[in-house]
Write an enzyme that holds these catalytic residues in place. Sequence first.
Site, PDB file in Angstrom:
ATOM      1  N   ASN A   1     -10.033  -7.578  -1.356  1.00 59.03           N
ATOM      2  CA  ASN A   1      -8.952  -6.726  -0.849  1.00 59.03           C
ATOM      3  C   ASN A   1      -9.252  -6.123   0.519  1.00 59.03           C
ATOM      4  O   ASN A   1      -8.370  -5.561   1.154  1.00 59.03           O
ATOM      5  CB  ASN A   1      -8.607  -5.641  -1.879  1.00 59.03           C
ATOM      6  CG  ASN A   1      -7.970  -6.254  -3.108  1.00 59.03           C
ATOM      7  OD1 ASN A   1      -7.585  -7.426  -3.088  1.00 59.03           O
ATOM      8  ND2 ASN A   1      -7.879  -5.503  -4.177  1.00 59.03           N
TER       9      ASN A   1
ATOM     10  N   ARG B   1       0.345 -12.092  -2.937  1.00 60.71           N
ATOM     11  CA  ARG B   1       0.969 -10.812  -2.619  1.00 60.71           C
ATOM     12  C   ARG B   1       0.620 -10.373  -1.185  1.00 60.71           C
ATOM     13  O   ARG B   1       1.439  -9.839  -0.448  1.00 60.71           O
ATOM     14  CB  ARG B   1       0.481  -9.766  -3.641  1.00 60.71           C
ATOM     15  CG  ARG B   1       0.767  -8.338  -3.293  1.00 60.71           C
ATOM     16  CD  ARG B   1       2.219  -7.973  -3.497  1.00 60.71           C
ATOM     17  NE  ARG B   1       2.497  -6.598  -3.082  1.00 60.71           N
ATOM     18  CZ  ARG B   1       3.681  -6.057  -3.079  1.00 60.71           C
ATOM     19  NH1 ARG B   1       4.726  -6.737  -3.465  1.00 60.71           N
ATOM     20  NH2 ARG B   1       3.854  -4.826  -2.690  1.00 60.71           N
TER      21      ARG B   1
ATOM     22  N   PRO C   1       7.670  -3.966  -5.491  1.00 61.19           N
ATOM     23  CA  PRO C   1       8.646  -3.987  -4.395  1.00 61.19           C
ATOM     24  C   PRO C   1       7.961  -3.776  -3.038  1.00 61.19           C
ATOM     25  O   PRO C   1       6.778  -3.434  -2.997  1.00 61.19           O
ATOM     26  CB  PRO C   1       9.559  -2.790  -4.711  1.00 61.19           C
ATOM     27  CG  PRO C   1       8.737  -1.883  -5.553  1.00 61.19           C
ATOM     28  CD  PRO C   1       7.725  -2.735  -6.281  1.00 61.19           C
ATOM     29  N   ILE C   2       8.726  -3.955  -1.939  1.00 57.46           N
ATOM     30  CA  ILE C   2       8.123  -3.736  -0.607  1.00 57.46           C
ATOM     31  C   ILE C   2       8.933  -2.725   0.214  1.00 57.46           C
ATOM     32  O   ILE C   2       8.864  -2.703   1.431  1.00 57.46           O
ATOM     33  CB  ILE C   2       7.936  -5.058   0.181  1.00 57.46           C
ATOM     34  CG1 ILE C   2       9.257  -5.803   0.353  1.00 57.46           C
ATOM     35  CG2 ILE C   2       6.910  -5.949  -0.471  1.00 57.46           C
ATOM     36  CD1 ILE C   2       9.162  -6.935   1.389  1.00 57.46           C
ATOM     37  N   ASP C   3       9.701  -1.880  -0.481  1.00 61.09           N
ATOM     38  CA  ASP C   3      10.562  -0.930   0.234  1.00 61.09           C
ATOM     39  C   ASP C   3       9.780   0.036   1.136  1.00 61.09           C
ATOM     40  O   ASP C   3      10.258   0.412   2.206  1.00 61.09           O
ATOM     41  CB  ASP C   3      11.399  -0.127  -0.787  1.00 61.09           C
ATOM     42  CG  ASP C   3      10.522   0.620  -1.775  1.00 61.09           C
ATOM     43  OD1 ASP C   3       9.695  -0.029  -2.444  1.00 61.09           O
ATOM     44  OD2 ASP C   3      10.621   1.863  -1.838  1.00 61.09           O
TER      45      ASP C   3
ATOM     46  N   ILE D   1      -0.148   3.207 -12.229  1.00 56.88           N
ATOM     47  CA  ILE D   1       0.274   2.519 -10.996  1.00 56.88           C
ATOM     48  C   ILE D   1       1.258   1.373 -11.263  1.00 56.88           C
ATOM     49  O   ILE D   1       2.331   1.320 -10.669  1.00 56.88           O
ATOM     50  CB  ILE D   1      -0.949   1.969 -10.217  1.00 56.88           C
ATOM     51  CG1 ILE D   1      -2.007   3.071 -10.007  1.00 56.88           C
ATOM     52  CG2 ILE D   1      -0.521   1.355  -8.875  1.00 56.88           C
ATOM     53  CD1 ILE D   1      -1.653   4.152  -9.040  1.00 56.88           C
TER      54      ILE D   1
ATOM     55  N   ARG E   1      -8.614 -16.581  -8.246  1.00 57.19           N
ATOM     56  CA  ARG E   1      -7.978 -15.930  -7.098  1.00 57.19           C
ATOM     57  C   ARG E   1      -8.884 -14.850  -6.511  1.00 57.19           C
ATOM     58  O   ARG E   1      -8.805 -14.549  -5.327  1.00 57.19           O
ATOM     59  CB  ARG E   1      -6.674 -15.253  -7.542  1.00 57.19           C
ATOM     60  CG  ARG E   1      -5.621 -16.233  -7.975  1.00 57.19           C
ATOM     61  CD  ARG E   1      -4.383 -15.507  -8.311  1.00 57.19           C
ATOM     62  NE  ARG E   1      -3.950 -14.800  -7.093  1.00 57.19           N
ATOM     63  CZ  ARG E   1      -2.750 -14.334  -6.893  1.00 57.19           C
ATOM     64  NH1 ARG E   1      -1.839 -14.503  -7.811  1.00 57.19           N
ATOM     65  NH2 ARG E   1      -2.442 -13.723  -5.785  1.00 57.19           N
TER      66      ARG E   1
HETATM   67  C1  EPZ Z   1      -3.364  -3.394  -3.617  1.00 56.90           C
HETATM   68  O1  EPZ Z   1      -2.116  -3.984  -3.913  1.00 56.90           O
HETATM   69  C2  EPZ Z   1      -4.415  -4.335  -4.191  1.00 56.90           C
HETATM   70  N1  EPZ Z   1      -4.266  -5.634  -3.557  1.00 56.90           N
HETATM   71  C3  EPZ Z   1      -4.256  -4.446  -5.687  1.00 56.90           C
HETATM   72  O2  EPZ Z   1      -5.312  -5.242  -6.195  1.00 56.90           O
HETATM   73  C4  EPZ Z   1      -4.348  -3.052  -6.311  1.00 56.90           C
HETATM   74  O3  EPZ Z   1      -4.082  -3.140  -7.689  1.00 56.90           O
HETATM   75  C5  EPZ Z   1      -3.331  -2.114  -5.660  1.00 56.90           C
HETATM   76  O4  EPZ Z   1      -3.502  -2.113  -4.214  1.00 56.90           O
HETATM   77  C6  EPZ Z   1      -3.449  -0.667  -6.143  1.00 56.90           C
HETATM   78  O5  EPZ Z   1      -4.732  -0.196  -5.894  1.00 56.90           O
HETATM   79  C7  EPZ Z   1      -4.796  -5.842  -2.356  1.00 56.90           C
HETATM   80  O6  EPZ Z   1      -5.389  -4.979  -1.728  1.00 56.90           O
HETATM   81  C8  EPZ Z   1      -4.680  -7.211  -1.803  1.00 56.90           C
HETATM   82  P1  EPZ Z   1       0.321  -0.880  -3.665  1.00 56.90           P
HETATM   83  P2  EPZ Z   1      -0.768  -3.459  -3.216  1.00 56.90           P
HETATM   84  O7  EPZ Z   1       1.282  -1.231  -2.589  1.00 56.90           O
HETATM   85  O8  EPZ Z   1      -1.084  -3.095  -1.826  1.00 56.90           O
HETATM   86  C9  EPZ Z   1       4.455   0.498  -5.649  1.00 56.90           C
HETATM   87  C10 EPZ Z   1      -6.266  -7.022  -7.425  1.00 56.90           C
HETATM   88  O9  EPZ Z   1      -6.363  -7.289  -8.651  1.00 56.90           O
HETATM   89  N2  EPZ Z   1       5.069   0.114  -4.366  1.00 56.90           N
HETATM   90  O10 EPZ Z   1      -0.619   0.256  -3.447  1.00 56.90           O
HETATM   91  O11 EPZ Z   1       0.256  -4.464  -3.471  1.00 56.90           O
HETATM   92  C11 EPZ Z   1       3.999  -0.750  -6.425  1.00 56.90           C
HETATM   93  O12 EPZ Z   1       5.073  -1.303  -7.148  1.00 56.90           O
HETATM   94  C12 EPZ Z   1      -4.991  -6.496  -6.838  1.00 56.90           C
HETATM   95  O13 EPZ Z   1      -7.183  -7.213  -6.632  1.00 56.90           O
HETATM   96  C13 EPZ Z   1       6.402   0.365  -4.158  1.00 56.90           C
HETATM   97  O14 EPZ Z   1       7.095   0.925  -5.014  1.00 56.90           O
HETATM   98  O15 EPZ Z   1      -0.513  -2.169  -4.077  1.00 56.90           O
HETATM   99  C14 EPZ Z   1       2.930  -0.182  -7.313  1.00 56.90           C
HETATM  100  O16 EPZ Z   1       3.496   0.409  -8.448  1.00 56.90           O
HETATM  101  C15 EPZ Z   1      -3.822  -6.588  -7.717  1.00 56.90           C
HETATM  102  N3  EPZ Z   1       6.957  -0.015  -2.959  1.00 56.90           N
HETATM  103  C16 EPZ Z   1       2.304   0.913  -6.441  1.00 56.90           C
HETATM  104  O17 EPZ Z   1       3.255   1.206  -5.416  1.00 56.90           O
HETATM  105  C17 EPZ Z   1       6.225  -0.613  -1.988  1.00 56.90           C
HETATM  106  O18 EPZ Z   1       6.777  -0.920  -0.923  1.00 56.90           O
HETATM  107  C18 EPZ Z   1       0.967   0.512  -5.793  1.00 56.90           C
HETATM  108  O19 EPZ Z   1       1.158  -0.635  -4.989  1.00 56.90           O
HETATM  109  C19 EPZ Z   1       4.859  -0.879  -2.215  1.00 56.90           C
HETATM  110  C20 EPZ Z   1       4.296  -0.499  -3.415  1.00 56.90           C
END
Ligand code: EPZ
Length: 418
Positions: A25, A94, A124-126, A329, A399
């Site tokens: 990550n 992702r 989501p990516i909002d 989360i 992965r």
């Molecule tokens: C990162 O994912 C990690 N991936 C994930 O690790 C990790 O689980 C996660 O952070 C939380 O720590 C990488 O770094 C590549 P987030 P990311 O955006 O960035 C919500 C692994 O196993 N959200 O912090 O995608 C989302 O739905 C992986 O190595 C929105 O609502 O995580 C989630 O509930 C899997 N809107 C929460 O935030 C958005 O635009 C955390 O997501 C973005 C996120």
Amino acid sequence: MVMKVICVKKTDTLKGNVTIQGSKNTVLPIMAATLLGSGVSVIYNCPMIEDVAVMCQLLECLKAKITMENHTLTIDTRNVQYAALPCSLTSKLRSSVLLLGPMLARWKKVELGVPGGCAIGLRPIDIHLQGFRKMNVDIDVQGDVVTGSTYYLQGGVIQLRFPSVGATENLIMTAVVAKGRTILRGVAKEPEIIELCNYLISMGALIEGVGTDILTIKGTGQLSSCDYCNTYDRIVAGTYLLAAVAIPSDIRLYGIDDIGYMKNIIHIVSDMGINVIKRDNYLSVQSFGKVSGGSFRTGIYPDFPTDLLPILITVLMQAEQVSRIEETIFENRLSIIRELAKLGATFDVLDRVVQTRCNYRLCGNTLVATDLRQGAALVIAGMMSEGKSFVTNTRYIARGYEDIVKDLQKLGANIEYV
Ligand code: EPZ
């Protein structure tokens, strides 16, 4: 690709040494950030995993020249060219979403298939999109494509509604080249963010507040390419630490230079009954395999990481007390329960809270990996179960774990590919 099945037998003790691979990550956003410079970047200690391979393919679509040898990744971005990135590739990863910021910075436009990833929730990516809009980007998702464009990137004040790791990374990578000053409030503080900021600073970026939840960034136009030595993977290290909680162990984990990034994990596993000592160049881990249960909750850093939740649930099956584990989360982290049931385990689940029962008698079975960390947890569950277990769909594990079978063999586990 031939999908290997992992056969794992009951393992009574773990003894041996293993070197923890480079962080997935951390390296993925840094690979994306190489687009912010026009030169050659060398990344050392890069894990040789599927997600890195897909990120390489995405960068190659943009005509980056890439070589990978002995964990050293070289990315030449001197002659990169704009291209739309197809959904067929972005849906495999992702972190493909992390190319939005660097592509907007480099070409002022982007067209990228929606990102995929593990089936752990909606994802989501909002938050990414709202941040880009505040920086003068016209961006939207139509069907399965994200399209964005800007006349110029403009800094501004952006408050994240949740400290998303990916959105924080994307907005930092955009702000470092935007006009004027950007203040990002409510950002994620994970070690991966700190590493990315430090990397960008060595490329010439001006970032203040690294490691806090407010970042102040002064845009500098173009950055210079530079090299990076990747840190260890704290989640892989945490996986083996947790395995040692449930199985009597005397193991050494090498490659953990700075334990600061996993203090939260070490704190929890120490409370669960293992002895972790930092020596000069390794972490010494000793346990009797007697797990203290309790109440656990995942959260944003520095709380216990969501990525280790499936493994935590798995090892808590060994505890003599009832335990309560809450995921805060992702929506779908508890899918592990269904597979653990095949070993004879029952749990009480309400929404995102799971309660373990005691005195499990686990019996080997065939288990199906459906995401990266759930897959690793199933391997450990197999080590805790009588007889033999088979873990299928191991492409998910590949992965993020370079070779979980080899690592666990080095620690004396009864495990092999079949
Ligand atoms: C990162 O994912 C990690 N991936 C994930 O690790 C990790 O689980 C996660 O952070 C939380 O720590 C990488 O770094 C590549 P987030 P990311 O955006 O960035 C919500 C692994 O196993 N959200 O912090 O995608 C989302 O739905 C992986 O190595 C929105 O609502 O995580 C989630 O509930 C899997 N809107 C929460 O935030 C958005 O635009 C955390 O997501 C973005 C996120």
